[in-house]
Structure formats: C-alpha cells, structure tokens
Design a protein around this motif. Structure first.
Motif, PDB file in Angstrom:
ATOM      1  N   ARG A   1       3.238 -21.940 -24.073  1.00  0.00           N
ATOM      2  CA  ARG A   1       4.563 -22.506 -24.320  1.00  0.00           C
ATOM      3  C   ARG A   1       4.796 -23.756 -23.476  1.00  0.00           C
ATOM      4  NH1 ARG A   1      10.401 -19.435 -23.995  1.00  0.00           N
ATOM      5  NH2 ARG A   1      11.605 -21.315 -23.705  1.00  0.00           N
ATOM      6  N   THR A   2       4.360 -23.681 -22.219  1.00  0.00           N
ATOM      7  CA  THR A   2       4.541 -24.823 -21.313  1.00  0.00           C
ATOM      8  C   THR A   2       3.774 -26.040 -21.813  1.00  0.00           C
ATOM      9  OG1 THR A   2       4.759 -23.225 -19.530  1.00  0.00           O
ATOM     10  CG2 THR A   2       4.344 -25.512 -18.889  1.00  0.00           C
ATOM     11  N   VAL A   3       2.541 -25.800 -22.217  1.00  0.00           N
ATOM     12  CA  VAL A   3       1.705 -26.870 -22.764  1.00  0.00           C
ATOM     13  C   VAL A   3       2.324 -27.378 -24.073  1.00  0.00           C
ATOM     14  CG1 VAL A   3      -0.545 -27.254 -23.860  1.00  0.00           C
ATOM     15  CG2 VAL A   3      -0.409 -26.107 -21.622  1.00  0.00           C
ATOM     16  N   GLY A   4       2.815 -26.455 -24.869  1.00  0.00           N
ATOM     17  CA  GLY A   4       3.444 -26.829 -26.138  1.00  0.00           C
ATOM     18  C   GLY A   4       4.679 -27.680 -25.929  1.00  0.00           C
ATOM     19  N   GLN A   5       5.465 -27.338 -24.920  1.00  0.00           N
ATOM     20  CA  GLN A   5       6.666 -28.135 -24.609  1.00  0.00           C
ATOM     21  C   GLN A   5       6.292 -29.560 -24.251  1.00  0.00           C
ATOM     22  OE1 GLN A   5       9.940 -25.021 -22.761  1.00  0.00           O
ATOM     23  NE2 GLN A   5       8.539 -25.949 -21.350  1.00  0.00           N
TER      24      GLN A   5
END
Lengths: 524, 524
Positions: free
Chosen positions: B103-107
């Motif tokens: 999720r962090t990478v996706g954000q």
C-alpha cells in the motif's frame, strides 16, 4: 426605504435607534437611527440558517444560479437608492460607488455561471473493480458539499463589493451555504438596502427564509457571539488585523473549531528594478502616486512599500513622486476612526528616527481627510524594526533604499505575508527579476509586473489572498471564482445506490457536469 | 542495517541509546538503542528543508514523479528487512505488514502519476482583454505552488502507510514540499529502514539533501519544537486526539499560524436499518465482529458505534454478534500504552451504569492483548453522556438501541465529526436511508453502504477525513490523491513575461497539462 431594521430570516424588526451612521465628509450623524442586533437575534438567525441548510444546499445548480442572479438583479434595481446613501456614509465618490455596484452585481453573476458549470463540485468517480486482485475495489464517488451556515463580516472600505452581498456572501451562497451577515456599522443604510434586496430574492426564489439574515450593530460582542455559535461552520471577514485575530481566536476556542477566512493587512511591496527606473522612473513615480492616493489609499492592495537600490535613479524617482504627492489633494476617509488611525500611523513614521519624510500631500480644510505621505528609510533600519513593516491603512508608503541586490533579497525575505508583490521592470531587469519571482511568490498571493496592485480583477485566475498575516489562510482567495472553495468540503460516497447519491454523482449525470472518472476528467 | 540513527538531510548521526523499541507480544525491549533528536537537530533539519525548498519545489513534474517512484522502489527493495522488524515492533501479523508495504509503495506510485498528470496545479489562465470596456483586463494566470517545508508525524497503527514515507510524506513530496519526519518511537527500527530508503532516493535523484530529514525520539517536546519552527509551513499528523490538539495549539500560537492536518479520533457509526437486519442480521453481525476485531480494532475507521431500532431483529443481531465475539481470539496491541488505554476505556464502559456488556472476546495468555468488547445502551443514555461517544481505540463498540427513527436521527444529530458513517440497508430501507444520507454526510468524510469502514481504498475519490474532531480540518483528506491539496496554495501571476512564469503557466504549455482558459478546461 431605510428603516434601521434587523432582518432575521423573513422577519424585519427594529429595536430602538441604538446607533447612527456618520457622514465622514462633515462629521454629522445621518438619519435614521439603527437597531443593534441582540444575542436573541444571533440565536434566531443561526437557528434559521441551520434549518435552511438541508434544502438550500440541496438546490439544483440552476436553482442556485438563478438565486444569485435574482440577488444581482435586485441590487441593480435598487442602485439609485444605494449609491447616494453609500456616498454619504463612506465619503467615496459617486462614480466609484457606481462602479462598485457593477462589480458586486458582476461577482454574483460570475458565481451563477460558476455554479451552473459545476466544476466546483470536483465530482470524482472511481468505478468498482469487482475482479481486481488481491482485493476487489468498491464503487467510490466523491463530490464537494457545502460546509454549513456561514458568518460574513463586511468591510468598511468596500460597502458593496466586500459587504452584505459582496464576494464572501456570493461565494458562500454559490457553495450552498446559508449566510448570516454581521452588518458594518459604518454603512448601515447601504447595508440595509442591500440586505433587503437579498431578502427579496430569497423570497422570490421560494427558498427557506433562513438562507439569509442581516444583523447590524456597532458592538464587538455581536460579531463574537455569531462566530461562537455552534451552527456557524465558517467565517468570512475583511477588516483590520486586530479584528481578524480576535475572530480567529474565538473560532479556534470553540468546542468545534471552524475556519476563519480573514483578509487583514498587507503593505504590498513594489520592487523598483534598475533598468525600469532608469528608463521610465518619472512615469512610474507618477503612476505610483496615483495608486497610492486613489480612494485615500483605502485599498487592501495599496502600495505601502517601495523597494529599490540606492542611487541617482532612485533619487530622481523619490523626487518626482514627492512632487506629485505634494500637489495631491486630500481625500475624505471612510470613518473618523480610520482617519484617526491613519494620522497616528503617519505620525509614528514621521517621528521615527530612522525614517525621513519625502513628501506629504496638500493640507485639506475638511474633516477626516487623508494627506498622502511618502517616507524613506534604509534597508538595515527596515529590517531592524518590524513596526516599519506594519500597515498604515490609507495613502502612506515607505521607500526602502537598499545598498545592493543582496539587500533587496534580505528585505523580501524579512517581509510578512502579503496580498500582492509588484515588479516594476524592463527587459534588462528580467535576469534579476527571475531570482526574485519565487521568493515573492512565497510571500504573496499575487505577483504582478508593471501595473499597480490596486486593480483587482474578479475572474477565475485572481488570487486575493496570501500568507499570514495578509490573510488567516493563504490557501484561499476572497476574490474570484476560486473563493467558492472556502465553503466546501469533500465527501466520499461508497457503494451507494444511485437513488441515494447526490445528483452530481449519479450514474446518469443529471446535471451534465464534467467528472473525473478513474483519474481523468470526462466532459458530460 | 539499523543503527539507531538520526538523519538530518544527508548526515547520519547517533547520539546515544536513549530509547528502545518494545516487542508488544512479549513486553521485551528490542535491540539496538536509538538516538533521540535534539533541538539542534530540529534546527538543522528545518534549515536544510528551507534551503531545499526553492530547488525542490521547482523540479519538473517528471523529476518529482521519478523521485516518488525511486522512494517506492527502495522501500520495496528493503521489504525483507522492513517486514520482520515491523512485525516485532508492532505485533501486527506478517501478511498485514506485507500488504502495508504494498500500500505504501502504491501510494507513492499513485502520487507519481498524479504529479505527472498535472491537474493538481489547477493551472488557470484569464487572457488579457485589451479592448474590454470600460477597462481592459490584464493577463492573469494562476497555479498552485508548494506551501513550504512540512512536518510529518507518523502513526503507531500503520508503521508504513501512515508513517515515515506514508501518505502525508508522499503527498507533501508530490506537492513539492521538503519533509521533516518526527519518527514514531513505537517502531523506530522500521522507521529508520524506511528513512534510509527515502534518503537514498533523495541522493540518487540528485535532489538537495534537505528534501528529507528523519528525527526519531520519544519526547513530546521534540514534536512541539518541530511544529513551532518558523520554517515549517504545514503539519501532517495521525494519532490521538490529545496529541493532535496539542500540535494545533502550538501551530495556532506561532507568530505565523500554520495549518495542522491532524487525523485524530472517530467512532464510525454504523446504522442498522430494519429490513437489512430482518433479512440478513446474522451475516451483518458476523461481518461486524470481523471488522471490529481485525488488527485488534486498531484502525481509525473501526466500527465503534452501532445504531439500530430496538426490537427482535436487533436483539438477534446482538446475540449473534455477542456469540461471535465470545469466540474471538485476543490480539496483541501495538504498544503497552495503547493496550493500557484500551483496558481503561473498556473498564469505564463496563462500570458505566447505563451500559450493559453484550459480550467480551476470549481471555488471552500473552501480554498487551485486546479482548474485544461489545456494549449496549439506549439512545437517551447515549445522548445524555458525551463520554459514551468518545473513541476507545481498539476492538470496542457500543450498540445504541433507539425507540424509533426519530431517536436514530437524534443520535446522529448529536454525534461529533467522524471519518465514516455506514448504512447497513436493503432496498426496503432506501426510503428511510434517503432521509439520513445528508445528515450523515454532514458528520462524516465518507458515507458507505453495506460494507465495513475498515477498508480504506487509496484512490482519487477516497476521503479519509471528516469534520472535527475526526480531523482538525474537514476540508481535506489524508488518503487518496486529493491529499496533495493540503500542501498547496494558489498564486496569481499578473502580466508576467513568459520567461518569468512557472512552467505550468507558460504560453507554450511545456508540461502539456490541462489548463482552465477563460473558465473552461482545455486539454493540452
């Protein structure tokens, strides 16, 4: 017809002649006496505004736009009563006030067109992705909604364009927010005439009476009670730094803090670049004095600070500006209080040991008249005393003489937040200007070249705002179509059936607005 | 490699083992010891952030997007070190933390795409109208610019997605703002690993070292000093109401007040509609317990309040939910402090005379474990005691039994601001739901149907925000692409030659972005 009334929704009532307007040109009180709104009026107006919220915020784009136009039409129809009364109450000349009626009407119509277009809803749809791995995505739809009832405080210096039906009221209405106006005591007759026009438009459009209330009064407590009321969800204010700070404090200490959009003070630095000064210093000096003294300098965007590099060209500029100022006629200020503050501010600069008087305008014979004032000091003195950077509301300006470009940059870095920053430059100055545009953009909401900041266009690209203390919130503007954003908040609707969605987000797009789908704007 | 370091720009330094992380599953301290940032570190980090601002905020869209992607790539590359450390520091399970890396990478990648597209600049051009009567219009161009250096406070409950390189940092970088992170003391090892990834990305992209600093430490004073620093222009925070309010106070008392975007507390009401409860009460009850107990209920969007109309269907719902909860296993909470607050909150509800315990989860054998808790009370009691509406962070929820629809509405009207509000409804409920959507939208940033609020999509339409006290500023979101707007302000450029304009506004549109011209969006 001016009754000295309070308008709480559809009710008009008096309450004794508590205060009167003053003609600043003579110092005489003007009839009639005006009622002052009571705590009970604040309570009733806020209760009505809350009661009106659900239906008003749910009006269609067309209904809302038609209401804004109805307000505009009624103000225009009352122009012949409004203008002479405003002349008497403010001392501003008739052509200026006629222009201000036009601007006020134009603002309302601009917001009508903005409302109809619907971009301000920022309607955004991320369609469901039921087959996405590892998890499906549900249907997500976002749109802006109105924040709730809004309190508006009119300004003394624009009795129409920044007052009862000015930009704050127009943009709050456009957003779908009921408005409770705290009427400015310096122009209560003008205020009442405009308030009556708004009230009639509310009734003619079949809207809930609580969409608009008008609470005149001279007391500070009245405004404080309005901002403290839990039903008020945002505040628009144009006025003094002291007034704005007081409202910000009340708003931040509420059980539910709310945003205050206060436009407060600005000295609007003008950078005089070397080549421009060399080539056309005389024209710039004359333009400067015109901008400085127009309307007794009672504009938020008045050029109160000039910054140049010391030398012959700057000396010539000061000489020409001083001569022009010396022949400038005194102008009646808006109120005795504003005049007395101006006199105090000018006297403080005159007696400041690091400050020299370049020139003063002609001495007048009337009361409450501003004599323009131009002072000069060096950069080191300016940087050493923050008082020299404070606004003197009226036609007063300080010319800062810098040793070199480095000192110009220091002065800019030391400035507080501003509404505007101006570059007076020629092509040969562009190299130097390129270094200053970003530092100035950090300090001001508008950076302009080769004009005077006192002209504020009402349009889509305008920003009449800026970092604190120019305003309480540098992320916004109080002039131009972007002002609507102050009274909106985004809400996401997840997996709601079409029938329960706001119209802006329904699958059939009934308002035919542009919407962002999966990240890309799609026109209707 | 975890050194227990502070990163001030490109400099890494220790400072003694002042504090250690604690494994909440065992209560044992974890090696190594960590340095605590000093006032001198705050000073240096802010000075560097200010020094980095001009160049970083002037990066091209492509440069900025590439930087965000470089941060994402480096976090992904360090995943095998990050995840096990985060498991030990937070007690959260490995799959959850693997998902959170994603999720962090996706954000970060979402914001890279947002930056490249350029709509966030809101580039707006009102061309000059030299022949307009009565006055010509000058050329006016507006675009959003970065506000300045931003302070970010990571949350304990999302050691990656809401921490060092979480949504606040990603959106601030996207806006062009240097970031100074106050590292959360509960996951300092995870924080350092992520901070190193960001720092490497800064260097690899050739950016000014001041674009990012990382200041870990357990003291409250450290965070206060950071918010008070005059170079910081906005704050992102996710955490407790007490913490958020303290930062808001510091920010509002600065010489220049700044916005604090604090996401604080929410109990996320769920309305149980009659037909849905009748038709599928059991499934809803089971889904509720799953949402309530997932991750020990340590989500800002945990369903802490259920509202239904008293009757057989609601009784059955409570029975099924109670049974499911009774068999739910205890879950390790994030920190001993959070566990102890949870215990206190639950004990207060247990001993409240108007509250009945419906069920508790299983008793665990480990330390710092949350036993789920479901309580019930009637609407009148809930309305009478505001304490019943306060968040108990963890898997605790209160079921409010209302006499009728009118009481449901009263309960909703009495709620504080929320992140979410949920409608559990069937088609036969739509009539009633239609009356509640707007009241709920006034209270919450997201209104959802037939799902649980604990799932928060990172997308364009998401709003993870809501009226106070859910957040300090209900006009924004901390999740999704709109989060970039928190760190921007509009600036108008009037009559500037092309060479001095920001790229977004130049006549040749070098970034090929969509721009609003005379009020209408024109694609490149």
């Amino acid at each position: 017809m001016i009754n000295g009334s309070i308008f709480v929704g559809g009710q008009e009532h008096g309450g004794g002649a508590i205060f009167q307007a003053v003609d600043p040109a003579t110092g005489a009180q003007i009839e009639p006496g005006f009622a002052s709104a009571s705590p009970a009026d604040v309570e009733s107006a806020c209760a009505l505004a809350e009661a009106a919220f659900e239906s008003f915020s749910a009006t269609t784009l067309e209904e809302r736009a038609a209401f804004l136009e109805a307000v505009a039409d009624r103000i225009l129809a009352a122009k012949d009563a409004i203008v002479p009364r405003a002349v008497t109450e403010t001392g501003l000349p008739k052509p200026r006030l006629e222009g201000e009626v036009g601007r006020t009407v134009g603002q309302l119509r601009l917001f009508a067109s903005v409302v109809r277009q619907g971009d301000w809803l920022d309607a955004t749809i991320d369609p469901a992705l039921p087959d996405r791995q590892p998890l499906p995505r549900v249907d997500l739809r976002r749109a802006n909604v109105a924040v709730g009832p809004v309190a508006v405080f009119g300004a003394s210096n624009f009795p129409l364009a920044f007052s009862v039906a000015g930009g704050d009221t127009a943009s709050a209405f456009a957003a779908g927010c009921p408005v409770v106006v705290k009427g400015h005591p310096a122009h209560p007759g003008t205020g009442e005439l405009v308030a009556r026009a708004v009230r009639e438009a509310v009734a003619a459009c079949g809207l809930h009476e609580g969409v608009f209330s008008y609470l005149p009064g001279p007391s500070i407590e009245l405004g404080g009670a309005l901002v403290a009321d839990p039903r008020i969800k945002a505040v628009g204010f144009t006025g003094s730094r002291g007034g704005g700070l007081a409202l910000m404090k009340i708003a931040s200490e509420r059980a539910e803090p709310i945003p205050v959009y206060a436009e407060m003070s600005s000295i609007n630095p003008v950078i005089l670049f070397p080549a421009a000064l060399e080539a056309r210093g005389q024209a710039i000096a004359e333009g400067f004095v015109q901008s400085l003294t127009m309307g007794a300098g009672q504009f938020c965007t008045n050029p109160g600070l000039l910054i140049g590099i010391a030398g012959e060209a700057l000396d010539r500029f000061a000489e020409v500006a001083g001569k022009a100022l010396e022949s400038s006629q005194p102008v009646t200020m808006l109120t005795p209080g504003i005049h007395s503050s101006f006199e105090k501010g000018v006297a403080a600069l005159e007696s400041h040991e690091a400050v020299t008087v370049v020139a003063r305008g002609c001495v007048g014979e009337g009361v409450n008249q501003a004599r323009g004032a131009l002072f000069t000091t060096d950069a080191a003195s300016f940087l050493a005393d923050p008082v020299l950077g404070h606004e003197v509301f009226g036609s007063s300006s300080v010319l800062i003489r810098c040793k070199d470009v480095a000192e110009v940059k220091q002065v800019i870095a030391g400035l507080e937040g501003q509404l505007t920053a101006t570059l007076m430059m020629d092509e040969a100055d562009h190299g130097l200007a390129a270094e200053l545009v970003q530092p100035l953009a950090r300090k001001a909401g508008r950076v302009l070249a080769n004009g005077w900041p006192t002209g504020v266009e009402v349009s889509h690209a305008m920003v009449h705002g800026g970092p604190y203390p120019a305003t309480s919130d540098g992320r916004t503007t109080s002039v131009g179509s972007l002002a609507i954003a102050r009274f909106l908040r985004p809400v996401c609707f997840q997996n709601l059936p079409d029938a329960l969605l706001p119209a802006a987000l329904r699958s059939d797009n009934p308002w035919q607005i542009a919407r962002r789908v999966d990240g890309t704007v799609v026109k209707a």
